[in-house]
Design an enzyme around this catalytic site. Structure first.
Site, PDB file in Angstrom:
ATOM      1  CB  SER A 241      -6.481  -4.215  23.756  1.00 14.11           C
ATOM      2  OG  SER A 241      -5.665  -3.183  24.266  1.00 14.11           O
TER       3      SER A 241
ATOM      4  NE  ARG B  26      16.876 -13.075 -19.962  1.00 10.56           N
ATOM      5  CZ  ARG B  26      16.711 -13.878 -18.895  1.00 10.56           C
ATOM      6  NH1 ARG B  26      17.115 -15.124 -18.971  1.00 10.56           N
ATOM      7  NH2 ARG B  26      16.164 -13.449 -17.804  1.00 10.56           N
TER       8      ARG B  26
ATOM      9  CG  HIS C  56     -22.169   9.355   0.407  1.00 12.84           C
ATOM     10  ND1 HIS C  56     -21.331   9.605  -0.647  1.00 12.84           N
ATOM     11  CD2 HIS C  56     -23.439   9.355  -0.096  1.00 12.84           C
ATOM     12  CE1 HIS C  56     -22.057   9.783  -1.747  1.00 12.84           C
ATOM     13  NE2 HIS C  56     -23.331   9.617  -1.442  1.00 12.84           N
TER      14      HIS C  56
ATOM     15  NE  ARG D 128       2.542 -13.178  12.243  1.00 14.09           N
ATOM     16  CZ  ARG D 128       2.239 -13.234  13.535  1.00 14.09           C
ATOM     17  NH1 ARG D 128       3.102 -13.725  14.400  1.00 14.09           N
ATOM     18  NH2 ARG D 128       1.070 -12.804  13.972  1.00 14.09           N
TER      19      ARG D 128
END
Length: 477
Positions: free
Chosen positions: A282, A322, A152, A13
Site C-alpha cells: 500500500s 452471413r 455461509h 501487462r
C-alpha cells in the site's frame, strides 16, 4: 513503444508472448498464405491447370510478407483479403493468377480463425494442466492439516487445507474436460463458397461432383485437421465461437472462485499468496500485504465471464448465410478472451506455486471454535459416564449460548470446556474434556478423500501429460 495512444493492458501487462503471437498479424497472414498454398495444391492434385513451379513460387514467399504493399493496396480497395492477394501476387508473378482461385474471403478468414483458436486452446490446456499439477502438490502436502471449514462463511465442521484445495482442483478438472471436448470437435470451414454451396467449384471442375467432394477433406488434411464442417453458409457457424469462449469463461469462473477463497484466507492470516521481498502492499500503509495477484485473477476473470456474452449474441443475430456485423466483434472478443485467460492462468500458476501456509494461525482459529463442534462427542462421553442424553443436550445448548456470549459480547476466549467441566451433570473433568480437542478427530475422511481423488482422478491426467509439466508463469508482478 508509443506513449501518446492507447495500448491494451492484455498485451502490455497480462498475456504471455506465446499467446500474443497466436493472435498477431504475422501469425494471421502467414496462415492465410498456407491456406492459399493448400488450396492451390488441392486444385492441382484434382486436375486444374496449376503447375508445380507456381506452387513452389507460393511456398518460397509463404513467410516474407510484404506488409507495405498490402497496406497501400488496402487504402485503395478497402478490402483486407484482396489487398493481401494482390501483395502475394506481386511477390509471385507466375502464380498470381491462381491465388485464391474459387474461394471467398471467408476461406482464409474463417479457416484461420479456427486454426488460431485451436492452437490457443492448446496453450490454455497446457497451462491449465500445470495449475492442476501445482494444486495437486499443495493438496497432497497439506491433506492432513486440519483447518476450520466454513458454510455461509460461518464456522462449520473442520476439513483439511489439502481437502479444500481439491475443491478448487475439481472445478479446473471440469474445465479441462470441457476444453478437450470442444478442441477435439473443432473442424475447418473448408472452401464452401459465397453461400456455402461450392457453386464456384462446380464451374471450375465442370460439374464433377465426385471431385468436388474431395476438396474439403484434402484441405483439412494439409492444414492438420481431420475434417471440415459438412454444411455452412459463407462462414462457419458462429456457435463455434460461443462454445470456445464459454470454455474460457468456465476457467475464469473456477479461477475467480479460488482467488476469492485465497483472498479471504489471507484476510484470516491462514494462507498468503507470494509476496516479493521489496513488494509494496500500500502507498499509505507500509505494513500491508495485499493479495494483489488473487485480486487481479478475480478482476480479469470477471472480464472473461462477461466477454462470453459477445459471441453468444453474435451467433444469435447472424442473418441467413452471413452478415458482417460479426467481424468487428470477433476481432475483439475472441483474441482478448484468450489473452485474458492466458494471463489468469499464469497468475494462478504463480499464486498456487508460492502459497504460504501458517499452521499456527490455522490451529488457533480452529481451536477457538472446536469446543462447539466437539459437543456431540462430549455428550456421548457424558452419557457413558451415566448422564441422561436429553438433559445433557439441553445443558450443552445453554452452556454453548453462554460461551458464545462471552466471546461476542465480552471479547473473552471460548470457555465452553470450563463451563462443562464445572457442571456436575456431565461428570467430566477439564483434563478429560481437553482430550477430545484433537482436531484430527473431526476432519472426517478428508485425508483419505484427497488421496483417492489424486490417485484415481488427477494423477492419471498428469501422467498422460507429463511432457508438458513444468511451465513457468510469465507475469508482471
Amino acid at each position: 513503444m508509443s506513449n501518446d495512444r492507447y495500448t491494451s493492458p492484455l498485451s502490455e501487462r497480462y498475456a504471455s508472448k506465446e499467446m500474443q503471437y497466436i493472435f498477431s498479424p504475422d501469425k494471421k497472414f502467414r496462415t492465410w498464405r498456407k491456406l492459399w498454398i493448400a488450396l492451390a495444391e488441392t486444385e492441382k492434385e484434382l486436375g486444374l491447370d496449376i503447375t508445380e513451379e507456381q506452387i513452389e513460387e507460393l511456398k518460397a514467399h509463404a513467410d516474407d510478407i510484404n506488409y507495405d504493399v498490402a497496406k497501400e493496396r488496402e487504402k485503395v480497395v478497402r478490402h483486407d483479403v484482396m489487398s493481401h492477394v494482390y501483395a502475394y501476387g506481386k511477390q509471385c508473378p507466375n502464380a498470381k493468377g491462381i491465388i485464391h482461385l474459387g474461394a471467398t474471403s471467408c476461406y482464409v478468414g474463417d479457416n484461420t480463425d479456427i486454426i488460431l483458436m485451436s492452437e490457443a486452446l492448446e496453450i490454455v490446456r497446457k497451462k491449465l494442466i500445470n495449475v492442476i499439477a501445482e494444486l495437486a502438490k499443495f493438496a497432497d502436502a497439506h491433506k492432513s492439516l486440519p483447518t476450520l471449514a466454513f458454510t455461509h462463511f460461518q464456522p462449520a465442521q473442520p476439513t483439511t487445507v489439502g481437502k479444500r484445495a481439491t475443491l478448487w482442483m475439481q472445478e479446473f478438472m471440469m474445465d479441462l474436460e470441457d476444453l478437450e471436448y470442444v478442441k477435439g470437435s473443432l473442424k475447418l470451414l473448408g472452401s464452401k463458397g459465397t453461400t456455402g454451396t461450392q457453386a464456384s467449384f462446380l464451374e471450375l471442375f465442370d460439374g464433377d461432383q465426385e471431385t468436388i467432394d474431395k476438396i474439403d477433406p484434402m484441405i483439412a488434411k494439409k492444414m492438420g485437421f481431420e475434417t471440415c464442417y459438412p454444411v455452412s453458409g459463407q462462414t462457419y457457424s458462429r456457435k463455434v465461437d460461443t462454445r470456445v469462449v464459454n470454455v474460457l469463461a468456465g476457467i475464469a469462473a473456477s479461477a475467480h472462485k479460488m482467488s476469492n477463497d485465497i483472498r479471504l484466507l489471507q484476510h484470516l492470516k491462514e494462507i498468503e499468496e507470494p509476496f516479493e521481498k521489496s513488494q509494496i502492499g500500500s502507498s499509505a500503509m507500509a505494513y500491508k500485504r495485499n493479495p494483489m495477484r488473487s485480486e487481479r485473477i478475480a478482476s480479469l476473470s470477471r472480464y472473461v465471464m462477461v466477454d462470453a456474452m459477445n459471441p453468444t449474441i453474435t451467433s444469435a443475430t447472424q442473418w441467413f448465410e452471413r452478415t458482417l456485423d460479426d467481424s468487428a466483434n470477433k476481432r475483439l472478443s475472441v483474441p482478448e478472451g484468450f489473452l485474458a485467460i492466458d494471463g489468469i492462468l499464469d497468475l494462478c500458476l504463480n499464486v498456487v506455486d508460492g502459497l504460504v501456509v501458517y499452521p499456527k494461525v490455522i490451529e488457533k482459529r480452529l481451536m477457538s471454535e472446536l469446543p462447539f463442534m466437539a459437543t456431540e462427542n462430549i455428550m456421548m462421553d457424558a452419557v457413558k459416564a451415566g448422564g441422561d442424553r436429553q438433559e445433557l443436550h439441553e445443558r450443552i445448548r445453554e452452556l454453548s449460548m453462554e460461551a458464545g456470549r462471552n466471546v461476542k459480547e465480552k471479547g473473552l476466549d471460548n470457555n465452553l470446556l470450563e463451563l462443562i467441566a464445572a457442571d456436575p451433570a456431565f461428570n467430566l473433568s477439564l483434563e478429560e474434556l481437553q482430550k477430545t480437542m484433537d482436531p484430527a478427530k473431526y476432519v472426517g475422511r478428508a485425508p483419505v478423500q484427497v488421496d483417492a481423488y489424486l490417485k484415481n482422478v488427477v494423477n492419471p491426467v498428469l501422467e498422460a501429460n507429463k511432457d508438458i509439466l513444468g511451465v513457468t508463469a510469465e507475469i508482471n508482478v
